[in-house]
Design a protein around this motif. Structure first.
Motif, PDB file in Angstrom:
ATOM      1  N   THR A  24       0.855  -1.189   0.000  1.00  0.00           N
ATOM      2  CA  THR A  24       0.000   0.000   0.000  1.00  0.00           C
ATOM      3  C   THR A  24       0.886   1.233   0.000  1.00  0.00           C
ATOM      4  O   THR A  24       0.412   2.337   0.205  1.00  0.00           O
ATOM      5  N   ALA A  25       2.187   1.024  -0.239  1.00  0.00           N
ATOM      6  CA  ALA A  25       3.148   2.123  -0.137  1.00  0.00           C
ATOM      7  C   ALA A  25       2.917   3.253  -1.134  1.00  0.00           C
ATOM      8  O   ALA A  25       2.960   4.411  -0.741  1.00  0.00           O
ATOM      9  N   PRO A  26       2.675   2.997  -2.437  1.00  0.00           N
ATOM     10  CA  PRO A  26       2.549   4.141  -3.348  1.00  0.00           C
ATOM     11  C   PRO A  26       1.453   5.134  -2.964  1.00  0.00           C
ATOM     12  O   PRO A  26       1.734   6.326  -2.869  1.00  0.00           O
ATOM     13  N   PRO A  27       0.198   4.701  -2.700  1.00  0.00           N
ATOM     14  CA  PRO A  27      -0.791   5.718  -2.327  1.00  0.00           C
ATOM     15  C   PRO A  27      -0.490   6.371  -0.982  1.00  0.00           C
ATOM     16  O   PRO A  27      -0.729   7.560  -0.800  1.00  0.00           O
ATOM     17  N   LEU A  28       0.070   5.596  -0.045  1.00  0.00           N
ATOM     18  CA  LEU A  28       0.381   6.176   1.261  1.00  0.00           C
ATOM     19  C   LEU A  28       1.574   7.117   1.171  1.00  0.00           C
ATOM     20  O   LEU A  28       1.625   8.128   1.866  1.00  0.00           O
ATOM     21  N   ARG A  29       2.512   6.794   0.300  1.00  0.00           N
ATOM     22  CA  ARG A  29       3.652   7.683   0.096  1.00  0.00           C
ATOM     23  C   ARG A  29       3.159   9.027  -0.440  1.00  0.00           C
ATOM     24  O   ARG A  29       3.637  10.088  -0.049  1.00  0.00           O
ATOM     25  N   ARG A  30       2.160   8.980  -1.321  1.00  0.00           N
ATOM     26  CA  ARG A  30       1.581  10.197  -1.883  1.00  0.00           C
ATOM     27  C   ARG A  30       0.911  11.027  -0.784  1.00  0.00           C
ATOM     28  O   ARG A  30       1.009  12.257  -0.780  1.00  0.00           O
ATOM     29  N   VAL A  31       0.267  10.372   0.170  1.00  0.00           N
ATOM     30  CA  VAL A  31      -0.389  11.075   1.280  1.00  0.00           C
ATOM     31  C   VAL A  31       0.647  11.825   2.109  1.00  0.00           C
ATOM     32  O   VAL A  31       0.485  13.011   2.403  1.00  0.00           O
ATOM     33  N   VAL A  32       1.724  11.129   2.486  1.00  0.00           N
ATOM     34  CA  VAL A  32       2.772  11.769   3.292  1.00  0.00           C
ATOM     35  C   VAL A  32       3.403  12.927   2.527  1.00  0.00           C
ATOM     36  O   VAL A  32       3.614  14.008   3.088  1.00  0.00           O
ATOM     37  N   LYS A  33       3.673  12.714   1.260  1.00  0.00           N
ATOM     38  CA  LYS A  33       4.300  13.765   0.456  1.00  0.00           C
ATOM     39  C   LYS A  33       3.420  15.011   0.404  1.00  0.00           C
ATOM     40  O   LYS A  33       3.899  16.126   0.616  1.00  0.00           O
ATOM     41  N   ARG A  34       2.133  14.818   0.148  1.00  0.00           N
ATOM     42  CA  ARG A  34       1.245  15.976   0.010  1.00  0.00           C
ATOM     43  C   ARG A  34       1.044  16.704   1.331  1.00  0.00           C
ATOM     44  O   ARG A  34       1.034  17.929   1.380  1.00  0.00           O
ATOM     45  N   VAL A  35       0.876  15.957   2.416  1.00  0.00           N
ATOM     46  CA  VAL A  35       0.564  16.592   3.696  1.00  0.00           C
ATOM     47  C   VAL A  35       1.821  17.124   4.385  1.00  0.00           C
ATOM     48  O   VAL A  35       1.839  18.256   4.872  1.00  0.00           O
ATOM     49  N   CYS A  36       2.869  16.326   4.423  1.00  0.00           N
ATOM     50  CA  CYS A  36       4.064  16.716   5.184  1.00  0.00           C
ATOM     51  C   CYS A  36       5.028  17.599   4.394  1.00  0.00           C
ATOM     52  O   CYS A  36       5.595  18.530   4.949  1.00  0.00           O
ATOM     53  N   PHE A  37       5.237  17.295   3.111  1.00  0.00           N
ATOM     54  CA  PHE A  37       6.226  18.043   2.343  1.00  0.00           C
ATOM     55  C   PHE A  37       5.614  19.217   1.587  1.00  0.00           C
ATOM     56  O   PHE A  37       6.181  20.299   1.554  1.00  0.00           O
ATOM     57  N   ASN A  38       4.464  19.005   0.964  1.00  0.00           N
ATOM     58  CA  ASN A  38       3.826  20.081   0.211  1.00  0.00           C
ATOM     59  C   ASN A  38       2.965  20.967   1.100  1.00  0.00           C
ATOM     60  O   ASN A  38       2.479  21.997   0.651  1.00  0.00           O
ATOM     61  N   GLU A  39       2.757  20.520   2.345  1.00  0.00           N
ATOM     62  CA  GLU A  39       1.954  21.234   3.329  1.00  0.00           C
ATOM     63  C   GLU A  39       0.521  21.483   2.856  1.00  0.00           C
ATOM     64  O   GLU A  39      -0.076  22.519   3.154  1.00  0.00           O
ATOM     65  N   ASP A  40      -0.017  20.532   2.086  1.00  0.00           N
ATOM     66  CA  ASP A  40      -1.436  20.587   1.727  1.00  0.00           C
ATOM     67  C   ASP A  40      -2.240  20.171   2.950  1.00  0.00           C
ATOM     68  O   ASP A  40      -1.811  19.333   3.730  1.00  0.00           O
ATOM     69  N   GLY A  41      -3.403  20.723   3.118  1.00  0.00           N
ATOM     70  CA  GLY A  41      -4.278  20.308   4.213  1.00  0.00           C
ATOM     71  C   GLY A  41      -4.953  18.989   3.883  1.00  0.00           C
ATOM     72  O   GLY A  41      -4.984  18.547   2.730  1.00  0.00           O
ATOM     73  N   LEU A  42      -5.498  18.354   4.899  1.00  0.00           N
ATOM     74  CA  LEU A  42      -6.194  17.083   4.692  1.00  0.00           C
ATOM     75  C   LEU A  42      -7.416  17.260   3.796  1.00  0.00           C
ATOM     76  O   LEU A  42      -7.723  16.378   2.981  1.00  0.00           O
ATOM     77  N   GLU A  43      -8.109  18.385   3.926  1.00  0.00           N
ATOM     78  CA  GLU A  43      -9.285  18.632   3.086  1.00  0.00           C
ATOM     79  C   GLU A  43      -8.893  18.728   1.616  1.00  0.00           C
ATOM     80  O   GLU A  43      -9.575  18.191   0.745  1.00  0.00           O
ATOM     81  N   ALA A  44      -7.784  19.408   1.328  1.00  0.00           N
ATOM     82  CA  ALA A  44      -7.304  19.526  -0.056  1.00  0.00           C
ATOM     83  C   ALA A  44      -6.905  18.154  -0.598  1.00  0.00           C
ATOM     84  O   ALA A  44      -7.183  17.834  -1.763  1.00  0.00           O
ATOM     85  N   LEU A  45      -6.269  17.340   0.239  1.00  0.00           N
ATOM     86  CA  LEU A  45      -5.893  15.982  -0.163  1.00  0.00           C
ATOM     87  C   LEU A  45      -7.139  15.163  -0.499  1.00  0.00           C
ATOM     88  O   LEU A  45      -7.186  14.492  -1.524  1.00  0.00           O
ATOM     89  N   GLU A  46      -8.143  15.227   0.355  1.00  0.00           N
ATOM     90  CA  GLU A  46      -9.377  14.464   0.136  1.00  0.00           C
ATOM     91  C   GLU A  46     -10.070  14.895  -1.162  1.00  0.00           C
ATOM     92  O   GLU A  46     -10.539  14.054  -1.926  1.00  0.00           O
ATOM     93  N   ARG A  47     -10.109  16.195  -1.418  1.00  0.00           N
ATOM     94  CA  ARG A  47     -10.724  16.684  -2.666  1.00  0.00           C
ATOM     95  C   ARG A  47      -9.941  16.199  -3.877  1.00  0.00           C
ATOM     96  O   ARG A  47     -10.517  15.738  -4.861  1.00  0.00           O
ATOM     97  N   ALA A  48      -8.617  16.305  -3.813  1.00  0.00           N
ATOM     98  CA  ALA A  48      -7.773  15.911  -4.945  1.00  0.00           C
ATOM     99  C   ALA A  48      -7.880  14.413  -5.244  1.00  0.00           C
ATOM    100  O   ALA A  48      -7.855  14.004  -6.401  1.00  0.00           O
ATOM    101  N   GLU A  49      -7.998  13.599  -4.197  1.00  0.00           N
ATOM    102  CA  GLU A  49      -8.078  12.151  -4.371  1.00  0.00           C
ATOM    103  C   GLU A  49      -9.509  11.667  -4.590  1.00  0.00           C
ATOM    104  O   GLU A  49      -9.728  10.504  -4.906  1.00  0.00           O
ATOM    105  N   GLY A  50     -10.477  12.533  -4.372  1.00  0.00           N
ATOM    106  CA  GLY A  50     -11.871  12.128  -4.506  1.00  0.00           C
ATOM    107  C   GLY A  50     -12.351  11.266  -3.350  1.00  0.00           C
ATOM    108  O   GLY A  50     -13.224  10.422  -3.505  1.00  0.00           O
ATOM    109  N   TRP A  51     -11.763  11.470  -2.168  1.00  0.00           N
ATOM    110  CA  TRP A  51     -12.083  10.670  -0.992  1.00  0.00           C
ATOM    111  C   TRP A  51     -13.211  11.309  -0.202  1.00  0.00           C
ATOM    112  O   TRP A  51     -13.391  12.528  -0.230  1.00  0.00           O
ATOM    113  N   PRO A  52     -13.939  10.509   0.577  1.00  0.00           N
ATOM    114  CA  PRO A  52     -14.953  11.077   1.477  1.00  0.00           C
ATOM    115  C   PRO A  52     -14.296  11.915   2.574  1.00  0.00           C
ATOM    116  O   PRO A  52     -13.103  11.752   2.866  1.00  0.00           O
TER     117      PRO A  52
END
Length: 120
Positions: free
Chosen positions: A74-102
């Protein structure tokens, strides 16, 4: 406990959790086990169910993969989560919208990703 008994317990947990998650997130349960589809809602619901099994029933990632009939990685999608939230400093809401998650699924994905990093 014998391996076959442990595997039966793992599969029972893998049947129980997706049923609850499918009901809560309004996703067909058949999409959560095995090769159930790659729709964003199905993927995020499957990740939530796997996370709950991992934490709630203390299944290792290898046992979880067998029980859910999925690849262990499950590393590739989880790696993307860490990258977006921790390195790009995107918020969780922005991540959820971008991924189409609830809503609120980003928090679970981030916890799972950080738990995997901590285990290494």
């Amino acid at each position: 406990m014998r391996v076959s008994g442990r595997r039966a317990d793992d599969e029972a947990a893998a049947r129980l959790t997706p049923g609850v998650v499918a009901y809560a997130l309004d996703v067909p349960e058949a999409r959560l086990i095995g090769n159930g589809g790659a729709r964003p809602r199905s993927r995020s619901a499957r990740q939530v169910a796997m996370y709950l099994c991992h934490v709630g029933f203390e299944l290792s990632l290898s046992r979880l993969a067998v029980a859910f009939r999925r690849d262990r990685s499950t590393a590739p999608p989880l790696r993307r989560v860490v990258k977006r939230v921790c390195f790009n400093e995107d918020g969780l809401e922005a991540l959820e919208r971008a991924e189409g998650w609830p809503a609120r699924s980003g928090k679970l994905a981030l916890k799972m990703a950080l738990a995997q990093l901590a285990a290494r």
